[in-house]
Design a protein around this motif. Structure first.
Motif, PDB file in Angstrom:
ATOM      1  N   GLY A 755     114.387  31.160 185.364  1.00  0.00           N
ATOM      2  CA  GLY A 755     113.096  30.670 185.838  1.00  0.00           C
ATOM      3  C   GLY A 755     112.062  31.740 186.111  1.00  0.00           C
ATOM      4  N   VAL A 756     112.276  32.961 185.621  1.00  0.00           N
ATOM      5  CA  VAL A 756     111.354  34.053 185.923  1.00  0.00           C
ATOM      6  C   VAL A 756     110.697  34.537 184.633  1.00  0.00           C
ATOM      7  N   GLU A 757     109.362  34.563 184.626  1.00  0.00           N
ATOM      8  CA  GLU A 757     108.619  35.178 183.526  1.00  0.00           C
ATOM      9  C   GLU A 757     108.253  36.586 183.971  1.00  0.00           C
ATOM     10  N   ILE A 758     108.997  37.562 183.465  1.00  0.00           N
ATOM     11  CA  ILE A 758     108.853  38.923 183.968  1.00  0.00           C
ATOM     12  C   ILE A 758     107.465  39.498 183.692  1.00  0.00           C
ATOM     13  N   GLN A 759     106.807  38.987 182.625  1.00  0.00           N
ATOM     14  CA  GLN A 759     105.444  39.452 182.333  1.00  0.00           C
ATOM     15  C   GLN A 759     104.501  39.139 183.493  1.00  0.00           C
ATOM     16  N   LYS A 760     104.659  37.932 184.054  1.00  0.00           N
ATOM     17  CA  LYS A 760     103.800  37.542 185.173  1.00  0.00           C
ATOM     18  C   LYS A 760     104.095  38.371 186.419  1.00  0.00           C
ATOM     19  N   VAL A 761     105.386  38.656 186.635  1.00  0.00           N
ATOM     20  CA  VAL A 761     105.773  39.471 187.789  1.00  0.00           C
ATOM     21  C   VAL A 761     105.150  40.862 187.682  1.00  0.00           C
ATOM     22  N   MET A 762     105.252  41.472 186.486  1.00  0.00           N
ATOM     23  CA  MET A 762     104.678  42.804 186.287  1.00  0.00           C
ATOM     24  C   MET A 762     103.156  42.787 186.421  1.00  0.00           C
ATOM     25  N   ALA A 763     102.546  41.714 185.940  1.00  0.00           N
ATOM     26  CA  ALA A 763     101.084  41.608 186.059  1.00  0.00           C
ATOM     27  C   ALA A 763     100.663  41.572 187.523  1.00  0.00           C
ATOM     28  N   TRP A 764     101.392  40.807 188.353  1.00  0.00           N
ATOM     29  CA  TRP A 764     101.080  40.736 189.792  1.00  0.00           C
ATOM     30  C   TRP A 764     101.277  42.095 190.465  1.00  0.00           C
ATOM     31  N   LEU A 765     102.388  42.765 190.115  1.00  0.00           N
ATOM     32  CA  LEU A 765     102.659  44.063 190.726  1.00  0.00           C
ATOM     33  C   LEU A 765     101.574  45.076 190.364  1.00  0.00           C
ATOM     34  N   LYS A 766     101.173  45.085 189.085  1.00  0.00           N
ATOM     35  CA  LYS A 766     100.128  46.014 188.637  1.00  0.00           C
ATOM     36  C   LYS A 766      98.780  45.690 189.282  1.00  0.00           C
ATOM     37  N   ARG A 767      98.550  44.402 189.530  1.00  0.00           N
ATOM     38  CA  ARG A 767      97.300  44.008 190.172  1.00  0.00           C
ATOM     39  C   ARG A 767      97.277  44.492 191.632  1.00  0.00           C
ATOM     40  N   LEU A 768      98.452  44.405 192.300  1.00  0.00           N
ATOM     41  CA  LEU A 768      98.533  44.876 193.688  1.00  0.00           C
ATOM     42  C   LEU A 768      98.465  46.402 193.759  1.00  0.00           C
ATOM     43  N   ASN A 769      99.115  47.061 192.808  1.00  0.00           N
ATOM     44  CA  ASN A 769      99.167  48.519 192.829  1.00  0.00           C
ATOM     45  C   ASN A 769      99.297  49.036 191.398  1.00  0.00           C
ATOM     46  N   PRO A 770      98.205  49.477 190.780  1.00  0.00           N
ATOM     47  CA  PRO A 770      98.244  49.933 189.372  1.00  0.00           C
ATOM     48  C   PRO A 770      99.229  51.071 189.116  1.00  0.00           C
ATOM     49  N   SER A 771      99.560  51.842 190.147  1.00  0.00           N
ATOM     50  CA  SER A 771     100.477  52.973 189.951  1.00  0.00           C
ATOM     51  C   SER A 771     101.899  52.672 190.419  1.00  0.00           C
ATOM     52  N   VAL A 772     102.237  51.402 190.557  1.00  0.00           N
ATOM     53  CA  VAL A 772     103.562  51.019 191.041  1.00  0.00           C
ATOM     54  C   VAL A 772     104.642  51.563 190.103  1.00  0.00           C
ATOM     55  N   GLN A 773     105.739  52.055 190.699  1.00  0.00           N
ATOM     56  CA  GLN A 773     106.868  52.579 189.943  1.00  0.00           C
ATOM     57  C   GLN A 773     107.961  51.506 189.893  1.00  0.00           C
ATOM     58  N   VAL A 774     108.350  51.104 188.668  1.00  0.00           N
ATOM     59  CA  VAL A 774     109.347  50.046 188.520  1.00  0.00           C
ATOM     60  C   VAL A 774     110.431  50.501 187.546  1.00  0.00           C
ATOM     61  N   ILE A 775     111.691  50.405 188.000  1.00  0.00           N
ATOM     62  CA  ILE A 775     112.842  50.642 187.122  1.00  0.00           C
ATOM     63  C   ILE A 775     113.425  49.276 186.759  1.00  0.00           C
ATOM     64  N   ALA A 776     113.601  49.015 185.480  1.00  0.00           N
ATOM     65  CA  ALA A 776     114.167  47.743 185.017  1.00  0.00           C
ATOM     66  C   ALA A 776     115.687  47.829 184.985  1.00  0.00           C
ATOM     67  N   THR A 777     116.351  46.710 185.275  1.00  0.00           N
ATOM     68  CA  THR A 777     117.808  46.641 185.136  1.00  0.00           C
ATOM     69  C   THR A 777     118.169  45.460 184.243  1.00  0.00           C
ATOM     70  N   ALA A 778     119.232  45.611 183.478  1.00  0.00           N
ATOM     71  CA  ALA A 778     119.716  44.529 182.613  1.00  0.00           C
ATOM     72  C   ALA A 778     121.204  44.693 182.423  1.00  0.00           C
ATOM     73  N   SER A 779     121.882  43.581 182.182  1.00  0.00           N
ATOM     74  CA  SER A 779     123.323  43.621 181.962  1.00  0.00           C
ATOM     75  C   SER A 779     123.632  44.133 180.564  1.00  0.00           C
ATOM     76  N   LEU A 780     124.891  44.399 180.322  1.00  0.00           N
ATOM     77  CA  LEU A 780     125.336  44.885 179.016  1.00  0.00           C
ATOM     78  C   LEU A 780     124.883  43.930 177.916  1.00  0.00           C
TER      79      LEU A 780
END
Length: 817
Positions: A755-780
């Motif tokens: 139920g998560v659209e990661i594009q929207k999450v990243m857009a919100w984070l960038k809007r709050l803080n353009p220099s936000v540092q994000v490390i992505a995680t994913a399973s094998l």
């Protein structure tokens, strides 16, 4: 079963609905949840794809709004029956997609009631049977036309008969025939002028079209749409409006505009010594016909135009097997033809041989009754004697044929008598057994349900293994290498990591996804395939492996690569009918620029070469040239067997590699599969050089839906000095970040979650803080599914399950950048 019931009991209504949606999407079944008024509450992805609408466009609509015009009331009546009786079973109807195309379906439904017994909802389980219905109509049409040709010598009458049957079977909305007859007389008949006609006699003259005009249409189409012309000169388009708009300076543009009520168009040439011209089919639905349909109509038209098929005569025949049979008839798709003299088979076509899994030599000379199921012997004897059923005026009969293993296959059949009383021509088409279809559907539902629940169990087990990896990596940092327990803990970590990779691949398989990884072990993939083959192939075939040492890691889809290896090995098995050896080898190789030029579309660089050789009969040059053609086969009566090798080539290409083949007719065949090395090939040495991780002090927002993984990562980070704020999902993380943005230095964000659209999450984070540092995680196996445009917004990436050194190394690299 107790575990499965326990799993089901833990699901609430929304979770249960989501499970149903996902479950039936995997089985390619359309699923809809309706309220008591027939309004759509929920639907699965398959339903959205078939109708061509997004979910938000479907929800809230009445289900009957998506039923083909004229069938709505029948559907409403069935829904009422479902509410009152509790179920409906195999109700035939047709959905209407967003382009107006009919989707033939079988609908099953179950109603659900509240505690008082009042029904409040209906679950519909719908199977798309459009292709089955289309094939069945084409089969019946073929036999009907062949029967008619035996009775009529008029090309014109036969073509009108074909038109009527196409139209009555709703294979075309309207149609026309345009011929220049002997003597130059033009004939133009069709249904465009009067859509309400109900019989061939009512086909009316079409005054505004001639043979010459349709010839102009095809000539114009050749220049603009060359890929829509067949070798025999037919043309088709999915959209008449596109055709009109695309072709400029076209003399027939105005005439085509008169057909603007239609979308799909097919123009099929008719050529014979008496007349020539075109059969034209039109349909109001977009993209109504596929190329296979065009070839089918071409073949039927060619059979009509070549001759009004005279019944076979034996008068001047030197040998029974040489009875003349029209080549176009022999090639009619999905039609089996069998010529019988004195009740024995003297000629068969290849379709019937393939259908019964026999060679022609096995059937010729056999009494016809021996390939008929005993339950239909009496019917065949009646038909052979010329008796007709009082309630059957079509000349088509339902029966069953026996293959060489004695298994029954349902067919529709027809008999055409020969001029010689001892000669008869039987025609057969395969028929879908409806009872078997229902059983297959029910079995698919059961298996998919078990698969879905097993998937949940494997998912839970995988999370447990991931936690074990996390905690053992913590222990390895705390326990000195001199401890007698260190090697034991290290072995636990290695074994658990291997088990995690296996369960991740199993999850990818059950979910219908790829398992793409950058550290695949080619030798392990080969060993697993070789193990399966050694247990399943005949004992006179020896399986050997001579695998190289220090093989570089691969990047690719593990399941696909193993499938390619297996298909090549199975192809080798076919060449070892009397026994022999299949040898697997592996080695590292570097492809130079000059060598890469010899392989079209191949890049120079490092590759892993997987070699599969056999000691069987090799291939001729002709076979080597055609072996990757999906339609090519060296097995008589079994068309399409080449699909295995064509799939191998496609898989290797998809994974960035190439394949080469060497074969000697006396020594055997060698396949060399070359796959590119992973980009992390050299990373191993660098990782080994890293010393114990340094302490940190920054604040990290950790976003992970699985509690066990979240707790493990939190413990790893806090043990090395970091302050950690945990969030279970993206929405919670956004709220936390908004409140604590100034003190959060880094976000570790789970990429793929329900139920998560990661594009929207990243857009919100960038809007709050353009220099936000994000490390992505994913399973094998999940990392390759990340959108490439999205990747550039991340500062780093961590592969799950979490291990302390890779986790801390990536965190420190991003914070110190």
């Amino acid at each position: 079963m107790e575990l499965i019931e326990e799993k089901l009991n833990t699901l609430n209504e929304p979770q249960l609905d989501r499970m149903y949606e996902e479950l039936y999407s995997k089985a390619d079944i359309l699923y809809f949840l309706l309220d008591e008024s027939g309004q759509i509450i929920s639907c699965n992805v398959t339903g959205q794809e078939k109708l061509g609408y997004e979910k938000k466009q479907i929800l809230g609509k009445k289900f009957h709004e998506y039923i083909l015009t004229g069938l709505e009331q029948n559907l409403i009546d069935q829904l009422n029956i479902c509410l009152n009786r509790g179920y409906i079973r195999d109700f035939s109807s047709s959905l209407r997609d967003h382009q107006g195309r009919a989707v033939d379906v079988l609908i099953n439904g179950l109603s659900e009631s509240d505690e008082s017994g009042t029904p409040h909802s209906i679950r519909l389980f719908i199977k798309d049977v459009t292709e089955l219905n289309r094939q069945q109509k084409q089969r019946e049409l073929s036999i009907q036309v062949l029967q008619y040709l035996n009775e009529s010598e008029s090309i014109k009458d036969a073509i009108l008969f074909l038109m009527k049957r196409i139209w009555e079977n709703k294979l075309s909305t309207d149609l026309g025939v345009f011929l220049t007859e002997e003597g130059g007389k033009d004939l133009a008949l069709g249904s465009w002028e009067n859509p309400a006609i109900t019989a061939e006699e009512a086909f009316e003259n079409i005054e505004n079209w001639t043979v010459k005009q349709w010839q102009n249409v095809i000539e114009a189409a050749k220049k603009t749409f060359p890929d829509r012309l067949t070798k025999k000169g037919s043309f088709w388009t999915d959209s008449l409006s596109d055709l009109v708009l695309t072709i400029d300076d076209f003399p027939e543009k105005e005439s085509l505009l008169s057909l603007s009520d239609y979308e799909s168009l097919v123009v099929i040439p008719v050529n014979c010594h008496l007349s020539s011209g075109y059969i034209v089919l039109t349909h109001k639905a977009y993209a109504r016909w596929q190329e296979d349909d065009i070839l089918f109509y071409e073949t039927l038209t060619e059979a009509i135009a070549t001759q009004s098929i005279p019944a076979p005569t034996l008068a001047d025949t030197p040998a029974p097997a040489s009875i003349p049979v029209s080549a176009p008839i022999q090639e009619i798709p999905l039609i089996g033809q069998c010529i019988v003299q004195d009740e024995k088979i003297i000629s068969v076509n290849m379709w019937l041989c393939g259908f019964l899994d026999c060679n022609p030599d096995e059937l010729i000379g056999t009494p016809i009754i021996e390939i008929i199921d005993t339950a239909y012997h009496e019917l065949f004897e009646k038909i052979s004697s010329g008796s007709k059923s009082a309630d059957n005026d079509t000349g088509l009969y339902e029966a069953a044929l026996l293959d060489k293993k004695g298994q029954s296959h349902f067919v529709t059949c027809a008999l055409v008598p020969g001029e010689d009383p001892s000669a008869k021509v039987w025609y057969f088409t395969g028929k879908q057994n409806e009872e078997a279809t229902r059983e297959d559907l029910m079995q698919a539902r059961k298996m998919e349900a078990l698969g879905m629940l097993a998937n949940g169990i494997v998912h839970d087990f995988n999370n447990l293994l991931s936690n074990m990896i996390g905690y053992t990596s913590l222990l390895l940092e705390e326990v000195p290498k001199t401890s007698r327990h260190y090697e034991d803990i290290k072995q636990i970590a290695t074994t658990t990591e291997t088990a995690t990779k296996l369960t991740s691949r199993l999850l990818a398989f059950t979910e219908g996804k790829s398992y793409i990884a950058s550290d695949l072990n080619a030798n392990q993939l080969i060993t697993e395939v070789a193990g399966v083959l050694s247990r399943t192939l005949n004992k006179n075939i020896t399986i050997q492996a001579d695998l190289g040492e220090g093989i570089w890691p691969l990047h690719g889809d593990a399941g696909q690569i193993q499938q390619a290896i297996l298909q090549v090995a199975l192809n080798a098995r076919e060449a070892l009918s009397t026994g022999g050896k299949i040898l697997f080898q592996s080695r590292n190789m570097t492809l130079s620029e000059s060598a890469a030029k010899l392989q079209k579309g191949t890049n120079p660089g490092d590759y892993i070469q997987i070699i599969i050789s056999d000691t069987g009969q090799g291939m001729t040059g002709e076979v080597r040239e055609k072996m990757f053609n999906p339609e090519f086969s060296t097995a008589s009566g079994k068309p399409g067997k080449g699909l295995g090798l064509s799939m191998v080539k496609e898989i290797i290409n998809q994974n960035g590699g190439f394949i080469s083949v060497f074969s000697d007719i006396t020594k055997g065949t060698i396949f060399k599969i070359n796959l590119p090395v992973s980009q992390v090939k050299q990373a191993g040495e660098k990782k080994k050089a890293i010393t114990k991780p340094a302490q940190g002090k920054e604040t990290i927002l950790l976003v992970e839906t699985e509690k066990g993984l979240r707790d493990t990562a939190r413990k790893m980070l806090t043990r090395y000095g970091y302050k950690v704020i945990s969030a279970e999902n993206a929405n919670e993380a956004l709220a936390i970040y908004k409140r604590n943005m100034k003190r959060i230095d880094l976000i570790i964000l789970q990429m793929l979650s329900p139920g998560v659209e990661i594009q929207k999450v990243m857009a919100w984070l960038k809007r709050l803080n353009p220099s936000v540092q994000v490390i992505a995680t994913a399973s094998l196996g999940e990392s390759d599914f990340l959108d490439k445009n999205l990747r550039r917004h991340f500062s780093g990436f961590i592969q799950k399950p979490f291990q302390i050194r890779p986790l801390l190394r990536e965190v420190q690299a991003v914070l110190n950048a």
